[in-house]
Design an enzyme around this catalytic site. Structure first.
Site, PDB file in Angstrom:
ATOM      1  N   ASN A  88       0.801  -0.998   0.078  1.00 19.79           N
ATOM      2  CA  ASN A  88       0.180   0.048   0.053  1.00 19.79           C
ATOM      3  C   ASN A  88       0.700   1.103  -0.048  1.00 19.79           C
ATOM      4  OD1 ASN A  88       0.672  -0.650   2.685  1.00 19.79           O
ATOM      5  ND2 ASN A  88      -1.060   0.213   3.639  1.00 19.79           N
ATOM      6  N   ALA A 113       6.510  -6.329  -1.232  1.00 16.77           N
ATOM      7  CA  ALA A 113       5.297  -7.030  -1.432  1.00 16.77           C
ATOM      8  C   ALA A 113       5.305  -7.584  -2.768  1.00 16.77           C
ATOM      9  CB  ALA A 113       4.075  -6.236  -1.258  1.00 16.77           C
ATOM     10  N   GLU A 189       5.133  -3.176  12.483  1.00 10.01           N
ATOM     11  CA  GLU A 189       4.057  -2.459  12.498  1.00 10.01           C
ATOM     12  C   GLU A 189       3.134  -3.153  11.788  1.00 10.01           C
ATOM     13  OE1 GLU A 189       1.336  -0.220  10.743  1.00 10.01           O
ATOM     14  OE2 GLU A 189       3.179   0.680   9.535  1.00 10.01           O
ATOM     15  N   CYS A 223      -2.939   1.285   7.099  1.00 11.82           N
ATOM     16  CA  CYS A 223      -3.099   0.931   8.371  1.00 11.82           C
ATOM     17  C   CYS A 223      -3.855   1.641   9.302  1.00 11.82           C
ATOM     18  CB  CYS A 223      -1.763   0.202   8.784  1.00 11.82           C
ATOM     19  SG  CYS A 223      -0.530   1.400   8.672  1.00 11.82           S
ATOM     20  N   GLU A 398       8.884   3.653  14.438  1.00 10.96           N
ATOM     21  CA  GLU A 398       9.616   4.146  13.101  1.00 10.96           C
ATOM     22  C   GLU A 398       9.453   5.713  12.909  1.00 10.96           C
ATOM     23  OE1 GLU A 398       9.238   0.113  10.546  1.00 10.96           O
ATOM     24  OE2 GLU A 398       7.909   1.878  10.037  1.00 10.96           O
TER      25      GLU A 398
END
Length: 418
Positions: A88, A113, A189, A223, A398
């Site tokens: 994403n 990914a 995360e 997220c 982060e």
């Protein structure tokens, strides 16, 4: 200083090539081009930030308990870091980790990914141009079929000292189990289930604008996207009406390369099916579709931005992260009730609320069980601020001045016989 200079040059090359990099993102995951351009600027900012932080890795001198000793604390790189990133944000999720790792003196192996490997490879080309030495930034693309096997190797190989992962909580738990065999350092995360609370004292127009930004960015596929809207009964009807009008007026579904598009396609058929499942379940239990509710005529991966009212906490859409353009609204009566609903989740990444009552703002900000809180703000991500969650939303932080610590070991040196 050398690491700082190379990271800075990498940042500059990203900015010089931001249009091409953005087009790669849009081609890979469908994100509207304007959002992709924003991601590249955000992505590059982590390289700039950690180029500066590289020169601020301070140790310490501790007053010793004996006259013939001196006590030092050194900070040293953990070693090889395996970086596993999602589709994403195929650029920003890499630089947020890699910038910190390289600033600390680590080398990295990036497994992007399977849907978005080209962004990682493009960053690699610019790393080469920036003078990052061969073998420091490594990319291992792989097919969907090989993802689990590659992830297991990265998490179990004793040459890897650190795992940093962004993705689902379910996958994070698998990687954590793999990492325990060699007791690796881990940063996770993981998934969110963000509540967005609108209290009676809120400025409704600002809350609607924040809701639109927080829910529908990247078609709801982040997220930190809001997953549950909790609106106090005094302004519930006004909020729902204005939110529906804003959705219909300001959101445009289309090809990511079309300038007026604000909502691109979802990443795949499975993602669309989950949105449909959540809507069907909610409607079967009494929820009302205010706007949207079905696939868009453009094609199978496009879905209409959807708003549901009369939603209850028993519905799937309030129990699971949808990761799509679905906004369910729950009506509540008291502050305590809203906080209880918001905290009734096993994850806690981001949370948002709108209020103009200063005492309430302090109470709710402290009571929400999340790692990040947006007060009268729907977009909170920033390079200067620590990004991460609590409960099953992850481990570590982060970005910010804290992000580099994830890639450093603390070594205590006792210098005796003086």
């Amino acid at each position: 200083q050398e690491r700082s200079a190379r990271l800075r040059r990498w940042y500059e090359l990203m900015m010089e090539n931001k249009e091409e990099l953005a087009r790669i993102i849009t081609a890979e995951n469908g994100k509207p081009l304007k959002e992709a351009q924003g991601e590249i600027v955000y992505s590059a900012s982590f390289l700039e930030w950690f180029a500066e932080e590289a020169r601020r890795i301070y140790g310490d001198v501790i007053p010793a308990s004996a006259k013939d000793r001196r006590v030092l604390v050194l900070k040293q790189p953990v070693g090889v870091a395996a970086i596993i990133t999602p589709w994403n944000f195929p650029s920003a999720m890499i630089t947020r980790k890699v910038g910190a790792a390289l600033a600390a003196g680590c080398t990295v192996v990036v497994k992007p990914a399977e849907d978005t490997p080209l962004s990682a490879l493009a960053l690699g080309e610019l790393a080469n141009q920036a003078g990052i030495p061969a073998g420091v930034y490594n990319v291992v693309p792989c097919s969907r079929q090989q993802t689990a096997a590659v992830g297991e190797v990265l998490c179990t190989d004793p040459l890897v000292s650190k795992i940093s992962f962004t993705g689902s909580t379910a996958t994070g738990k698998i990687l954590l189990k793999h990492a325990t065999g060699t007791v690796k350092r881990v940063s996770m995360e993981l998934g969110g289930h963000a509540p967005f609370i609108v209290f009676d004292s809120a400025n409704v127009d600002r809350a609607v604008a924040g809701a639109l930004a927080s829910k529908y960015r990247n078609s709801g596929q982040t997220c930190v996207c809001t997953n549950r809207f909790l609106v106090q009964k005094g302004i519930h009807d006004e909020f729902v009406e204005k939110f529906a009008k804003a959705i219909e007026k300001e959101l445009h579904v289309g090809n990511g390369f079309d300038a007026k598009t604000t909502q691109g396609p979802l990443i795949n058929e499975k993602a669309v099916e989950k949105v449909e499942k959540h809507i069907k379940d909610a409607v079967s239990q009494g929820a009302s579709i205010v706007t949207g509710g079905k696939r868009h005529s453009l094609g199978k991966n496009f879905f209409e931005p959807t708003l549901l009212s009369n939603v209850t906490t028993k519905m799937l859409c309030t129990q699971e992260e949808t990761f799509g353009p679905l906004a369910p609204v729950i009506k509540f009566e008291t502050e305590a009730e809203a906080v209880a609903i918001a905290n009734a989740a096993n994850v806690g990444l981001a949370g948002y609320f709108y209020s103009q009552d200063p005492a309430q703002i302090w109470r709710v900000a402290e009571q929400l069980e999340v790692g990040m809180v947006g007060v009268n703000e729907g977009i909170i991500s920033s390079v200067e601020c620590p990004f991460g969650g609590v409960k099953e939303s992850g481990l570590g932080r982060e970005g910010s001045k804290y992000g580099i610590d994830e890639y450093l070991e603390i070594k205590y040196v006792c210098f005796g016989g003086l």
